[in-house]
Design a protein around this motif. Structure first.
Motif, PDB file in Angstrom:
ATOM      1  N   GLU A 104       7.282   1.541   2.080  1.00  0.00           N
ATOM      2  CA  GLU A 104       7.551   0.146   1.775  1.00  0.00           C
ATOM      3  C   GLU A 104       7.071  -0.698   2.942  1.00  0.00           C
ATOM      4  O   GLU A 104       7.381  -0.394   4.100  1.00  0.00           O
ATOM      5  N   VAL A 105       6.279  -1.712   2.634  1.00  0.00           N
ATOM      6  CA  VAL A 105       5.760  -2.591   3.680  1.00  0.00           C
ATOM      7  C   VAL A 105       6.275  -3.994   3.408  1.00  0.00           C
ATOM      8  O   VAL A 105       6.146  -4.516   2.297  1.00  0.00           O
ATOM      9  N   LYS A 135       5.030 -13.743   4.373  1.00  0.00           N
ATOM     10  CA  LYS A 135       5.058 -13.943   2.927  1.00  0.00           C
ATOM     11  C   LYS A 135       6.432 -13.659   2.348  1.00  0.00           C
ATOM     12  O   LYS A 135       6.682 -13.944   1.177  1.00  0.00           O
ATOM     13  N   GLN A 136       7.295 -13.049   3.159  1.00  0.00           N
ATOM     14  CA  GLN A 136       8.621 -12.641   2.704  1.00  0.00           C
ATOM     15  C   GLN A 136       8.506 -11.735   1.482  1.00  0.00           C
ATOM     16  O   GLN A 136       9.206 -11.883   0.496  1.00  0.00           O
ATOM     17  N   LYS A 137       7.581 -10.850   1.519  1.00  0.00           N
ATOM     18  CA  LYS A 137       7.292 -10.065   0.336  1.00  0.00           C
ATOM     19  C   LYS A 137       7.134  -8.610   0.742  1.00  0.00           C
ATOM     20  O   LYS A 137       6.651  -8.313   1.839  1.00  0.00           O
ATOM     21  N   SER A 138       7.537  -7.706  -0.121  1.00  0.00           N
ATOM     22  CA  SER A 138       7.362  -6.298   0.219  1.00  0.00           C
ATOM     23  C   SER A 138       6.589  -5.569  -0.860  1.00  0.00           C
ATOM     24  O   SER A 138       6.669  -5.905  -2.039  1.00  0.00           O
ATOM     25  N   TYR A 139       5.785  -4.623  -0.426  1.00  0.00           N
ATOM     26  CA  TYR A 139       5.019  -3.785  -1.339  1.00  0.00           C
ATOM     27  C   TYR A 139       5.529  -2.376  -1.234  1.00  0.00           C
ATOM     28  O   TYR A 139       5.847  -1.908  -0.136  1.00  0.00           O
ATOM     29  N   ASP A 167      -5.025  -3.357  10.541  1.00  0.00           N
ATOM     30  CA  ASP A 167      -4.130  -3.178   9.407  1.00  0.00           C
ATOM     31  C   ASP A 167      -4.218  -1.735   8.947  1.00  0.00           C
ATOM     32  O   ASP A 167      -4.978  -1.395   8.040  1.00  0.00           O
ATOM     33  N   CYS A 168      -3.476  -0.913   9.577  1.00  0.00           N
ATOM     34  CA  CYS A 168      -3.532   0.503   9.243  1.00  0.00           C
ATOM     35  C   CYS A 168      -2.166   1.112   9.513  1.00  0.00           C
ATOM     36  O   CYS A 168      -1.549   0.848  10.534  1.00  0.00           O
ATOM     37  N   ARG A 174      -4.659   1.898   4.224  1.00  0.00           N
ATOM     38  CA  ARG A 174      -5.302   0.615   4.498  1.00  0.00           C
ATOM     39  C   ARG A 174      -5.199  -0.264   3.253  1.00  0.00           C
ATOM     40  O   ARG A 174      -4.893   0.232   2.172  1.00  0.00           O
ATOM     41  N   ASN A 175      -5.493  -1.556   3.432  1.00  0.00           N
ATOM     42  CA  ASN A 175      -5.474  -2.503   2.305  1.00  0.00           C
ATOM     43  C   ASN A 175      -4.122  -2.556   1.621  1.00  0.00           C
ATOM     44  O   ASN A 175      -4.038  -2.707   0.414  1.00  0.00           O
ATOM     45  N   PHE A 176      -3.087  -2.399   2.366  1.00  0.00           N
ATOM     46  CA  PHE A 176      -1.782  -2.301   1.711  1.00  0.00           C
ATOM     47  C   PHE A 176      -1.175  -3.670   1.436  1.00  0.00           C
ATOM     48  O   PHE A 176      -0.049  -3.762   0.992  1.00  0.00           O
ATOM     49  N   ASN A 177      -1.919  -4.733   1.728  1.00  0.00           N
ATOM     50  CA  ASN A 177      -1.360  -6.034   1.368  1.00  0.00           C
ATOM     51  C   ASN A 177      -1.703  -6.420  -0.070  1.00  0.00           C
ATOM     52  O   ASN A 177      -1.484  -7.524  -0.491  1.00  0.00           O
ATOM     53  N   HIS A 178      -2.288  -5.456  -0.785  1.00  0.00           N
ATOM     54  CA  HIS A 178      -2.441  -5.660  -2.222  1.00  0.00           C
ATOM     55  C   HIS A 178      -1.719  -4.535  -2.917  1.00  0.00           C
ATOM     56  O   HIS A 178      -1.747  -3.398  -2.450  1.00  0.00           O
TER      57      HIS A 178
END
Lengths: 825, 524
Positions: free
Chosen positions: A177-178, A183-187, A213-214, A228-232
């Motif tokens: 979980e990131v 953004k106050q948002k979690s993925y 970002d890794c 990587r690319n975990f903001n999507h």
């Protein structure tokens, strides 16, 4: 039976130092680690423990440098408090009460005055942000709590800050979980429970790249994934690195992000190049399984914690520079607790295949003796040789050890080794190896302790029903003396359980289940048998000194005392004695009895009907190992109840593997006094701040020496040194913040540049650089300023140069301002 | 960071004798030269003068051999019947010999025909010798008499009839012309003095005396008879000094090494034993193929000559000191050696500052492979021809180490026919060795588990498996028998012990090993 108030059961050293990841300070000179209810400050170069930060009342669960002040450190504990310490002086600055037991905690530069803690809220663990109240009180209570993530792993390796605090990554079970703060948002990202190839995808640890970002995650099957690319939510990618064959227990990026360090059960530190993952460096055979890896803030030192209670400090993955070793406590101690008669060290099982010698006085591991002398294979579930028995002779010149390896299908492998003490190397040297000394496991072993005779005798009893006597044979003409079997005997095919020699070595008692047989070691004649059914005798002890005519034995329900002169039972009491130990220096005996879930202690003389001392509920659980350690200097306690502690101290291991001891009040007071004195001495020690000041003063001193015409310099000195003295003597916690002081000092250092003698100043700068290179030089010249100061007071005050006057003014200003600051606080 | 700990090779106690100065000395002989004689060799006598030829009496002939000749340089064949006891005179010019036909013959060493014949004995003459004045001959015969003869006249001087049985051995004093000693089958050794014409000392050996020997000082006398060798002090009137019983058959011959420090005895049990003459302990032992009748030692121990009942004469020459030195010199000259020690033998001078270089630890090849976890390769290395045959304990240690690491199965698996048969060969060869059995049994079981699916595909492997099965079967039978013997022995021990108040069983093992070692000693 009276409870004695002045004798207390205390924990005695040897606490875990590998419980949580250690912290290296910014200057790489100190290493801080949680150790039981305290935080220990070690020097990275000398391995010595410098301070112990005590104050927590529960287990310390984390240590972190304060992001805004590198000379202060936070610690969290299960007692629900966060404490802020000055680790150079060992002073508690602030206590913050949270109210929940804290399992781990995190902080980052971006979030000032916010600490993220993992606390057990009802049902599950939560990551909670705590806003620290900004008050000057010593004790504050944190009210502003806000949950960030719920359902997190209490393991501190499972959460990490990324990119200096922009996001936080948390792993639990099969989920990553990131959470992005902006953004106050979690993925959330999930992995399948079990892929086809028999891997286990469960996450074990996480680390974030400091610049990129890794996110690196470690898994139970030994894989490392780089996300990587975990903001999507959808477009995330990951690559897999695989070298470890079992669980990755710790991951860490170096501060610049160029390398990734990983470690696991194999005890190999692996260094992966970031973006060139095919290139790896290894540092093998570090000791036990790696549990934590940390890197110093400047990246020059790595440090690994190991499962065998050890911290290794490594210089940039090439060389082990220091090893801080605590008392190794495995799951079980197979050997008894023993005292080495020479070094007075506690001896017990240590690392696999080793015996450890632990100094109780200094709370420090002296050395490990490699008994098995085989390469230890770091793999779970592998049966390896274990040291199961050890015995010292009375003078400490011989050590006997038994190692065994038991495999399911194959037969038992057993080795009896005899070690002679070598005066030159001051350690034990292998003398004889006897493979398969018995057909079955050895149950007990003891040396004969004759005072005068030259021959040493060792008796071992085994489950094969025999007991054997081993004797040192005369030296053959090519090699030195070695041990040979002298005598074998059995008694009605019963299994001997334990054996004991009388103090003068004239009698040997061997227990065959219910029967105690008494032999004469000189003729090997069976003298008599003693028996008191029902119940097998489990522990045996001869009385000492004036009580040497008594033989004590324990059964499951009774404590028995035989008189050897009449060969009859003298007395018996009904108690479930688990362990009976005799004090080698007095007649006293200590019996640990198990009664309704806890253990009681009785100290008695065999000849007297009343116990000298009794203590109910010493600890919960059974006590199976205990030892009397002779004191270095005798106590002079005249109270009857504590007299038994005068000559030797009683140590025991609880079921939870805690080493405990008994202390009297007087002893504690004395210890406290000595430790206070120690603190004062330490405050004069070299701190970075002191170094800065010292350098400044020294620079001035050199200035004078080089240019003798400038007498004026000296007038400035008394004042500066006085203010500095004041600075140094004021406790750190009442000083204004270091960043504030520091800027002033940097200013004060810069004065000579504007001066007319700028060329001269450059020279000084150079010399300063040289000083930085060698610390020794600095220490040697440290005494110079004091001499100069003394000289200065005598001399008259000549006229000041312009620059000197300006400096003086500045110094005065400085003095003033910090006093003002003091008033503010 | 600890260094890699190499595989521990178990050191097994070496069986057999320990290496001492004596073993080195007595082992320093070349391989024996064997010469077939015409019958049992009954006597060997070295000439006292250089080149120290020796006379060998066998059947009806006496051959004289040079020190390095394999052919006799001279032979005397004019005997009607079996010749006995050919002996040189102290100047090496004359040789005397007895005969079954009771005639004593005196030869010139360079001649062929007997110079003198001494007739007078009525039965076979087994003892002949010259007295120290060189003009008389001592003879002893089966007619219970010993006589002194004058050489120039060929006449009998004196007859002594004190013995009551065959006289088979004797010796004359080298220092006094009137003293001589005879040993007889009547168990006595008698010292005679020709001046008083009777025996002056009688010593009872206890067995028929086969050989007597005088020390060079002539203060001590050694007699051999039956299984005993006895030493007597003549200066104390024939007091027994020591009795040695190291042979298990009759001792037939005695000899003294050139410096008088070692005594040699030869026996029908095919051994020659060497004793230290200060403490009379056996320091060395030679084995021969047949029962030994005669023994001779050349001056300076240059050769040992032994005659046996199967008519073989065995000559062992001492190795030359120069020979061995030359070999060592050649080795030193090898270039590889020079490269190896280059710079290593440099001794630092007094003011030199020593910079120590970290010593690189040398690991064996299999250890290097084990360090990298290359288990199959490590096993292959350990199964290399040299290690497998010369140092099986290394192979076994590697197998044990692999087993400890839990990777033995991986290492054993995946072998082709050649590799597997090599492995099986090793196991068959060493399985019943008590030292290796526990390890190899595990390995054998694993091999059977792994390769049971391919049984029947290769005739070579199948044959080896059958051999293995047969071997195990035989070994089990053998162990069963041994256990039976052990049980019998235990009963005997138990019954021989005195009854005690409290029953306890004792026994002292002879060695440091356990009871198991006792059991295994039987077949090792």
């Amino acid at each position: 039976m009276v409870e004695h108030g002045d004798i207390r059961v205390v924990h005695c050293g040897g606490s875990k130092i590998n419980f949580r990841d250690p912290v290296i300070t910014h200057d790489s000179r100190f290493l801080l680690c949680a150790s039981g209810e305290a935080v220990k400050v070690f020097s990275t170069s000398t391995e010595e423990c410098i301070h112990e930060l005590r104050g927590h009342t529960g287990l310390v669960t984390g240590v972190l440098l304060r992001p805004s002040n590198h000379l202060q450190v936070y610690s969290s504990s299960l007692d629900g408090t966060l404490r802020l310490w000055d680790f150079t002086d060992g002073i508690l600055i602030k206590t913050c009460v949270i109210g929940y037991p804290i399992y781990s905690f995190y902080a980052s530069d971006k979030h000032e005055n916010v600490i993220f803690i993992v606390a057990s809220m009802p049902k599950r663990f939560q990551l909670v942000a705590v806003h620290l109240p900004q008050s000057g009180d010593q004790m504050v209570e944190a009210q502003e709590l806000s949950a960030v993530l719920s359902g997190v792993n209490p393991n501190p390796a499972a959460i990490a800050f990324g990119r200096g605090g922009e996001f936080i990554a948390s792993v639990n079970d099969l989920q990553l979980e990131v959470y992005f703060f902006k953004k106050q948002k979690s993925y959330r990202f999930f992995l399948k429970e079990d892929n086809k190839k028999g891997g286990w995808n469960t996450f074990t640890c996480v680390a974030c790249h400091p610049k990129d970002d890794c996110i690196a995650t470690g898994h139970e099957d030994g894989k490392i994934r780089l996300w990587r690319n975990f903001n999507h939510k959808k477009e995330y990618t990951y690559s897999t690195l695989h070298w470890h064959h079992s669980t990755v227990s710790s991951l860490c990026f170096t501060p610049e992000g160029t390398n990734l360090l990983s470690g696991g059960v194999e005890s190999v530190l692996v260094q992966w190049r970031y973006n060139q993952e095919s290139e790896r460096d290894f540092l093998p055979r570090l000791g036990g399984a790696i549990t934590h890896i940390t890197v110093s803030p400047d990246g020059s030192l790595f440090c690994t914690s190991h499962s065998d209670n050890k911290i290794t400090i490594i210089q940039s993955c090439v060389k082990v520079s220091a090893v801080i070793q605590g008392l190794v406590k495995g799951d079980s101690i197979r050997t008894d607790l023993m005292m080495d008669p020479r070094s007075k060290a506690l001896v017990l099982n240590g690392k696999p295949g080793h015996l450890q010698f632990y100094s109780l006085q200094r709370d420090k591991l002296l050395y490990n003796l490699d008994i098995v002398q085989q390469e230890y294979i770091h793999e779970s579930g592998l049966q390896q040789f274990e040291v199961v028995k050890a015995a010292f002779d009375a003078s400490g010149s011989w050590l006997a050890t038994v190692e065994e390896r038991h495999q399911k299908a194959a037969e038992l492998e057993l080795n009896l080794k005899l070690w002679a003490f070598d005066e030159q190397t001051q350690s034990f040297v292998l003398n004889t190896t006897i493979s398969a000394p018995h057909d079955a496991q050895i149950t007990a072993m003891c040396f004969c302790q004759p005072t005068d005779s030259q021959t040493t005798l060792l008796v071992s009893t085994s489950k094969d029903g025999h007991f054997k006597a081993w004797q040192l044979a005369a030296p053959a003409h090519t090699e030195g003396p070695s041990w040979l079997c002298d005598f074998v005997s059995a008694y009605h095919g019963l299994v001997p359980e334990c054996c004991s020699f009388s103090a003068d070595g004239s009698l040997l008692a061997v227990v065959f289940q219910e029967v105690v047989t008494v032999w004469s070691p000189s003729t090997w004649e069976l003298l008599t048998t003693l028996s008191q059914p029902p119940g097998a005798v489990s522990d045996l002890c001869f009385g000492r000194l004036s009580c040497s005519k008594y033989l004590l034995g324990t059964t499951a329900s009774n404590l028995l005392c035989w008189n050897l002169l009449t060969c009859s039972l003298e007395w018996t009491t009904s108690m479930d004695v688990r362990r009976l130990v005799a004090d080698p220096l007095s007649e006293n005996m200590a019996a640990f009895c198990y009664q309704s879930g806890s253990t009681d202690l009785f100290v008695f003389k065999p000849s007297e009907p009343r116990p000298l001392f009794s203590h109910k509920a010493v600890c919960s659980g059974k006590v199976t190992q205990a030892v009397f350690a002779p004191r270095e200097e005798m106590l002079e306690s005249c109270e009857e109840s504590s007299q038994w502690l005068n000559r030797s101290q009683l140590y025991f291991l609880t079921q939870q593997m805690d080493l405990m001891t008994f202390t009297t009040k007087a002893e504690e007071d004395r210890l406290l006094a000595s430790s206070k004195q120690l603190v004062i001495d330490d405050s004069v020690a070299m701190t970075p701040f002191y170094l800065l000041l010292g350098k400044h003063r020294q620079q001035q001193q050199e200035h004078q020496d080089s240019d003798s015409s400038l007498w004026a310099e000296r007038t400035a000195l008394p004042q500066t040194s006085a203010s500095m003295k004041e600075l140094l003597q004021t406790p750190a916690h009442v000083l204004p913040s270091t960043s504030y002081l520091c800027s002033m000092f940097v200013q004060s250092l810069l004065i000579s540049v504007s001066d007319a003698r700028s060329a001269h100043a450059e020279e000084e700068m150079e010399s300063e650089k040289e000083e930085e290179d060698s610390e020794e030089e600095m220490e040697s010249s440290r005494s110079k300023p004091e001499l100069a100061a003394a000289a200065a007071t005598e001399s008259d005050t000549p006229a000041l140069t312009k620059a000197q006057a300006r400096e003086l003014r500045r110094v005065r200003k400085l003095d003033h301002s910090w006093l003002a600051g003091l008033l503010d606080s | 960071m600890a260094s890699f700990k190499p595989t521990k090779i178990q050191v097994y106690p070496k069986l057999g004798e320990k290496v001492t100065q004596d073993t080195l000395y007595w082992k320093n002989y070349k391989a024996p030269v064997q010469i077939k004689e015409f019958g049992a060799v009954t006597s060997i006598d070295f000439s006292p003068v250089t080149p120290h030829n020796f006379a060998v009496t066998a059947f009806t002939r006496i051959h004289i051999y040079g020190p390095f000749s394999q052919e006799p340089v001279k032979s005397f064949t004019r005997f009607k019947d079996t010749a006995y006891c050919g002996r040189f005179r102290s100047d090496g010019q004359l040789l005397v010999a007895g005969c079954e036909d009771s005639v004593v013959r005196l030869f010139d060493v360079s001649g062929k025909v007997a110079l003198r014949l001494f007739k007078g004995h009525t039965k076979a003459v087994h003892l002949t010798d010259f007295t120290s004045d060189r003009y008389q001959i001592l003879t002893g015969s089966d007619d219970y008499t010993c006589r002194l003869w004058d050489i120039p006249n060929a006449t009998e001087l004196t007859t002594y009839t004190e013995h009551t049985d065959y006289i088979r051995c004797g010796v004359t004093s080298k220092l006094n012309r009137d003293l001589f000693i005879t040993g007889s089958y009547d168990h006595t050794v008698k010292l005679f003095d020709a001046r008083v014409e009777k025996s002056v000392i009688t010593m009872d050996h206890g067995q028929p005396v086969e050989s007597v020997l005088l020390y060079p000082s002539e203060g001590l006398l050694v007699s051999a008879g039956g299984r005993h060798v006895k030493v007597w002090d003549l200066l104390k009137g024939g007091q027994p000094l020591v009795s040695l019983k190291n042979h298990h058959k009759t001792v037939t011959s005695l000899a003294l090494s050139s410096n008088g420090q070692r005594l040699l005895s030869a026996s029908l049990d095919r051994h020659v034993k060497v004793y230290n003459t200060t403490n009379y302990k056996v320091v060395h032992n030679f084995d021969y193929a047949a029962s030994i009748l005669s023994l001779g030692l050349a001056p300076d121990d240059a050769s040992i000559v032994v005659g046996m009942t199967n008519s073989i004469l065995s000559i062992k020459h001492r190795k030359n000191q120069e020979d061995s030195k030359e070999i060592a010199g050649q080795q030193r000259r090898r270039p590889s050696y020079r490269v190896f020690v280059k710079g290593k033998n440099y001794v630092p001078k007094q003011d030199d500052y020593l910079v120590s270089k970290p010593v690189k630890e040398h690991l064996a090849k299999y250890d290097k492979q084990l360090q990298r976890f290359n288990v199959s390769k490590a096993l292959d290395t350990a199964l290399g021809t040299y290690i497998r045959f010369r140092k099986p304990e290394i192979t076994v240690a590697v197998i044990k180490e692999l087993d400890r690491r839990g990777t033995l199965k991986n290492a054993l698996a995946g072998r082709d026919e050649r590799g597997l048969s090599q492995l099986l060969n090793f196991i068959i060869g060493n399985l019943v060795d008590a030292r290796f059995t526990p390890v190899l049994v595990t390995a054998a079981e694993m091999i059977l588990d792994i390769y049971q699916s391919v049984i029947g595909q290769s005739p070579v492997v199948d044959r080896q498996l059958l051999r293995l099965q047969d071997l195990v079967k035989r070994e089990i039978e053998f162990q069963k028998d041994l256990l039976e013997v052990l049980g019998m022995l235990d009963t005997m021990f138990a019954s021989s012990l005195p009854r005690k108040e409290v029953l306890a069983q004792f026994y002292r093992p002879p060695l440091g090993g356990a009871v198991t070692s006792k059991k295994l000693n039987f077949h090792s």
